[in-house]
Design a protein around this motif. Structure first.
Motif, mmCIF file in Angstrom:
data_model
loop_
_atom_site.group_PDB
_atom_site.id
_atom_site.type_symbol
_atom_site.label_atom_id
_atom_site.label_comp_id
_atom_site.label_asym_id
_atom_site.label_seq_id
_atom_site.Cartn_x
_atom_site.Cartn_y
_atom_site.Cartn_z
ATOM 1 N N UNK A 100 -14.955 5.209 -0.873
ATOM 2 C CA UNK A 100 -15.254 3.779 -0.927
ATOM 3 C C UNK A 100 -15.055 3.301 -2.359
ATOM 4 N N UNK A 101 -14.379 2.181 -2.514
ATOM 5 C CA UNK A 101 -14.125 1.635 -3.838
ATOM 6 C C UNK A 101 -12.767 2.004 -4.414
ATOM 7 N N UNK A 102 -12.062 2.970 -3.814
ATOM 8 C CA UNK A 102 -10.715 3.316 -4.268
ATOM 9 C C UNK A 102 -9.787 2.140 -3.978
ATOM 10 N N UNK A 103 -8.861 1.889 -4.884
ATOM 11 C CA UNK A 103 -7.842 0.863 -4.675
ATOM 12 C C UNK A 103 -6.498 1.558 -4.514
ATOM 13 N N UNK A 104 -5.855 1.351 -3.364
ATOM 14 C CA UNK A 104 -4.527 1.927 -3.136
ATOM 15 C C UNK A 104 -3.517 0.974 -3.760
ATOM 16 N N UNK A 105 -2.769 1.493 -4.739
ATOM 17 C CA UNK A 105 -1.811 0.649 -5.449
ATOM 18 C C UNK A 105 -0.360 1.089 -5.218
ATOM 19 N N UNK A 106 -0.164 2.182 -4.462
ATOM 20 C CA UNK A 106 1.189 2.636 -4.190
ATOM 21 C C UNK A 106 1.245 3.591 -3.021
ATOM 22 N N UNK A 107 2.396 3.594 -2.346
ATOM 23 C CA UNK A 107 2.670 4.538 -1.257
ATOM 24 C C UNK A 107 4.060 5.102 -1.494
ATOM 25 N N UNK A 108 4.136 6.411 -1.641
ATOM 26 C CA UNK A 108 5.421 7.090 -1.838
ATOM 27 C C UNK A 108 6.257 6.437 -2.937
ATOM 28 N N UNK A 109 5.602 6.020 -4.004
ATOM 29 C CA UNK A 109 6.297 5.454 -5.147
ATOM 30 C C UNK A 109 6.548 3.958 -5.083
ATOM 31 N N UNK A 110 6.259 3.331 -3.943
ATOM 32 C CA UNK A 110 6.418 1.879 -3.816
ATOM 33 C C UNK A 110 5.092 1.190 -4.124
ATOM 34 N N UNK A 111 5.151 0.104 -4.874
ATOM 35 C CA UNK A 111 3.940 -0.630 -5.241
ATOM 36 C C UNK A 111 3.324 -1.323 -4.040
ATOM 37 N N UNK A 112 2.005 -1.369 -4.039
ATOM 38 C CA UNK A 112 1.233 -2.071 -3.023
ATOM 39 C C UNK A 112 0.485 -3.194 -3.734
ATOM 40 N N UNK A 113 0.694 -4.428 -3.274
ATOM 41 C CA UNK A 113 0.026 -5.548 -3.937
ATOM 42 C C UNK A 113 -0.991 -6.245 -3.054
ATOM 43 N N UNK A 114 -1.303 -5.637 -1.924
ATOM 44 C CA UNK A 114 -2.310 -6.207 -1.037
ATOM 45 C C UNK A 114 -2.324 -5.488 0.295
#
Length: 69
Positions: free
Chosen positions: A14-28
């Protein structure tokens, strides 16, 4: 993060922010869903997360969602 779920097994907290998947940026949340939908059940993904200000990569394996409880 619910105990016993794939997120829990991958080490997400809880509280982790996912900012990428397989090297691609995640912005939301929508871009996270789009990235996940490009994979199939059983695929392994590398998630880049930020936890307590520290960036780290963790591995997760997609599973089929079970019936609602």
């Amino acid at each position: 993060v619910v105990s016993g779920t794939p997120a829990d097994k991958a080490g997400l907290r809880a509280g982790d922010a996912i900012i990428g998947v397989d090297g691609s940026s995640i912005d939301g949340s929508l871009s996270l869903v789009a990235q996940v939908r490009q994979h199939s059940v059983g695929d392994k993904m590398t998630l880049t997360i930020v936890r307590n200000g520290q960036r780290t990569d963790i591995s997760a394996t997609l599973t089929r969602k079970g019936p609602a409880q």
